[in-house]
Design a protein around this motif. Structure first.
Motif, PDB file in Angstrom:
ATOM      1  N   LEU A 173       6.545  -0.050 -31.060  1.00 41.89           N
ATOM      2  CA  LEU A 173       7.221  -0.960 -32.058  1.00 41.89           C
ATOM      3  C   LEU A 173       6.557  -0.886 -33.516  1.00 41.89           C
ATOM      4  N   ALA A 174       5.617  -0.092 -33.395  1.00 34.53           N
ATOM      5  CA  ALA A 174       4.786  -0.201 -34.878  1.00 34.53           C
ATOM      6  C   ALA A 174       5.455  -0.039 -36.247  1.00 34.53           C
ATOM      7  N   ILE A 175       5.430  -0.717 -37.236  1.00 29.97           N
ATOM      8  CA  ILE A 175       6.313  -0.883 -38.172  1.00 29.97           C
ATOM      9  C   ILE A 175       5.747  -0.400 -39.536  1.00 29.97           C
ATOM     10  N   ALA A 176       6.397   0.504 -40.166  1.00 33.72           N
ATOM     11  CA  ALA A 176       5.783   1.097 -41.572  1.00 33.72           C
ATOM     12  C   ALA A 176       6.507   0.229 -42.760  1.00 33.72           C
ATOM     13  N   LEU A 177       5.393  -0.624 -42.899  1.00 31.68           N
ATOM     14  CA  LEU A 177       5.922  -1.840 -44.110  1.00 31.68           C
ATOM     15  C   LEU A 177       6.362  -1.008 -45.446  1.00 31.68           C
ATOM     16  N   ASP A 178       7.273  -1.565 -45.989  1.00 31.16           N
ATOM     17  CA  ASP A 178       7.644  -1.297 -47.224  1.00 31.16           C
ATOM     18  C   ASP A 178       6.831  -1.883 -48.335  1.00 31.16           C
ATOM     19  N   ARG A 179       5.710  -1.280 -48.738  1.00 32.25           N
ATOM     20  CA  ARG A 179       4.655  -2.116 -49.769  1.00 32.25           C
ATOM     21  C   ARG A 179       5.314  -2.148 -51.028  1.00 32.25           C
ATOM     22  N   LYS A 180       5.903  -1.028 -51.405  1.00 41.95           N
ATOM     23  CA  LYS A 180       6.382  -0.886 -52.805  1.00 41.95           C
ATOM     24  C   LYS A 180       7.741  -1.435 -53.352  1.00 41.95           C
ATOM     25  N   THR A 181       8.374  -2.005 -52.430  1.00 44.42           N
ATOM     26  CA  THR A 181       9.713  -2.955 -52.602  1.00 44.42           C
ATOM     27  C   THR A 181       9.608  -3.368 -54.125  1.00 44.42           C
ATOM     28  N   THR A 182      10.485  -3.361 -54.842  1.00 47.56           N
ATOM     29  CA  THR A 182      10.759  -4.163 -56.045  1.00 47.56           C
ATOM     30  C   THR A 182      11.645  -5.376 -56.017  1.00 47.56           C
ATOM     31  N   ASP A 183      11.951  -5.845 -54.645  1.00 46.86           N
ATOM     32  CA  ASP A 183      13.065  -7.021 -54.505  1.00 46.86           C
ATOM     33  C   ASP A 183      12.405  -8.173 -54.600  1.00 46.86           C
ATOM     34  N   PRO A 184      12.335  -8.921 -55.210  1.00 47.61           N
ATOM     35  CA  PRO A 184      11.691 -10.355 -55.437  1.00 47.61           C
ATOM     36  C   PRO A 184      11.997 -11.148 -54.416  1.00 47.61           C
ATOM     37  N   THR A 185      13.000 -10.934 -53.828  1.00 48.45           N
ATOM     38  CA  THR A 185      12.979 -11.776 -52.312  1.00 48.45           C
ATOM     39  C   THR A 185      12.193 -11.306 -51.115  1.00 48.45           C
ATOM     40  N   HIS A 186      11.494 -10.443 -51.520  1.00 48.13           N
ATOM     41  CA  HIS A 186      10.725  -9.955 -50.240  1.00 48.13           C
ATOM     42  C   HIS A 186       9.239  -9.992 -50.785  1.00 48.13           C
ATOM     43  N   TYR A 187       8.113 -10.299 -49.928  1.00 42.80           N
ATOM     44  CA  TYR A 187       6.625 -10.333 -50.010  1.00 42.80           C
ATOM     45  C   TYR A 187       6.085  -9.303 -49.409  1.00 42.80           C
TER      46      TYR A 187
END
Length: 374
Positions: A296-310
């Motif tokens: 269950l390795a996760i490919a994190l979405d580093r490029k998100t532009t959603d300010p509710t995400h860190y």
């Protein structure tokens, strides 16, 4: 027990670990996942049929959570001893691969090269799997004279850590921090000197969000070419920033203490870390493609532009065998990892370390994967 003798011998011979009682297990129930309860600890403990000792090693980010998990699990299972050495993710994976520990805690999933190799504690032809265990923001910590709040965008942060920006009053930093008096002092950029999953997550974030500036691939080792000051472990980085002069570093947010923590730019806003914002980006990220169904390795979405995400976040894994060479080891690992990834275990980690609990969906996937461990 023969399995214990072999694993202990590998531990001593291959990596020099002297973890007394590693995998010295008595027979135990294969599918139990006991959890401690404040109101019913005595009855839970008396009902437990688990006994034995196992040891894990790895992520220092998991350190505070592991202390809470060990205490609760051992209270519920008084005949069990759980050892955990927060030696760093790289050291933990090395120990696990060599068969010196029953599981590894790691802030980065196994690499393709690691998965292609052999795992000494696993049954022949069996591989290891990555199970998400602990979700936490990575804080950009700072100690700068006269500065209480700091905004940084990915390009500026990458330029600080690759040595391009060297003073705090650099125009690029000043432009992001209007009204803040920045000293003309030299920046002391502190990074992990040991192989670290926190470093891999930090450099992955920089490489994904500031690729023109950060040209090195994400790795457990901080790029030597970029200089800066190295420190051992999470505690070493925190100490170096705390006691340093006009210093900046990165660490699991649970260890930030009273240090300043920078806000990072996400979309058009500057965002501070929270457990909720860390959990949000994990929940909206896909699994790594091409792996075993139980990995269950996760490919994190580093490029998100959603300010509710860190997006500067780490997912720390428990790395376990799909099938163990020692069935007794499998039973106890399965029970312990089952507890720490349960709702009770995740709540204990949140209380102890401020981590973000696994979502219901991810928790269910972890539980299903654990059912296949033998």
């Amino acid at each position: 027990m023969k399995g214990n003798h072999l694993i202990s011998k590998r531990s001593a011979g291959l990596i020099g670990l002297t973890l007394a009682g590693v995998l010295a297990l008595s027979a135990c129930a294969a599918n139990e996942t006991p959890a401690a309860s404040d109101g019913d600890s005595d009855s839970t403990a008396s009902a437990s049929t688990l006994s034995g000792t196992i040891s894990g090693s790895g992520s220092s980010a998991q350190g505070s959570a592991q202390e809470a998990w060990q205490a609760a699990f051992q209270t519920a299972n008084p005949e069990v001893t759980i050892n955990y050495d927060p030696a760093g993710s790289g050291a933990g994976r090395t120990a696990f691969i060599a068969g010196g520990v029953a599981w590894a805690g790691s802030d980065s999933a196994l690499s393709d090269d690691e998965l292609a190799g052999e795992f000494a504690a696993c049954a022949p032809d069996s591989k290891a799997i990555d199970l998400p265990t602990y979700i936490s923001p990575i804080a950009v910590i700072f100690n700068v004279e006269g500065v209480d709040e700091l905004n940084l965008d990915p390009t500026t942060l990458a330029s600080i850590f690759n040595g391009t920006i060297t003073t705090w009053n650099d125009p690029a930093i000043a432009a992001l921090n209007e009204g803040v008096t920045l000293p003309s002092a030299t920046i002391t950029a502190v990074h992990r000197s040991d192989d670290s999953g926190t470093t891999k997550n930090f450099t992955d974030y920089l490489g994904k969000t500031a690729s023109d500036i950060w040209t090195e691939k994400a790795a457990d080792a901080f790029p030597a070419a970029f200089g800066g000051e190295g420190a051992q472990g999470t505690s070493g980085v925190v100490d170096a920033v705390t006691n340093g002069s006009n210093a900046i570093g990165y660490a699991d947010a649970s260890k930030a203490g009273s240090l300043g923590t920078a806000k990072i730019k996400v979309g058009d806003e500057f965002v501070g870390y929270t457990a909720e914002a860390a959990a949000a980006v994990v929940n909206d990220s896909p699994l790594v493609e091409g792996r075993d169904a139980n990995d269950l390795a996760i490919a994190l979405d580093r490029k998100t532009t959603d300010p509710t995400h860190y997006p500067l976040v780490l997912v720390s894994y428990s790395i376990v065998c799909q099938t163990y060479a020692d069935a007794d080891a499998a039973a106890l690992v399965k029970a312990y990892i089952g507890y720490i990834t349960s709702a009770d275990g995740q709540s204990a980690a949140a209380d102890a370390a401020g981590s973000a609990p696994l979502s219901d969906d991810l928790s269910a996937k972890v539980a299903a994967a654990l059912e296949t461990v033998s």
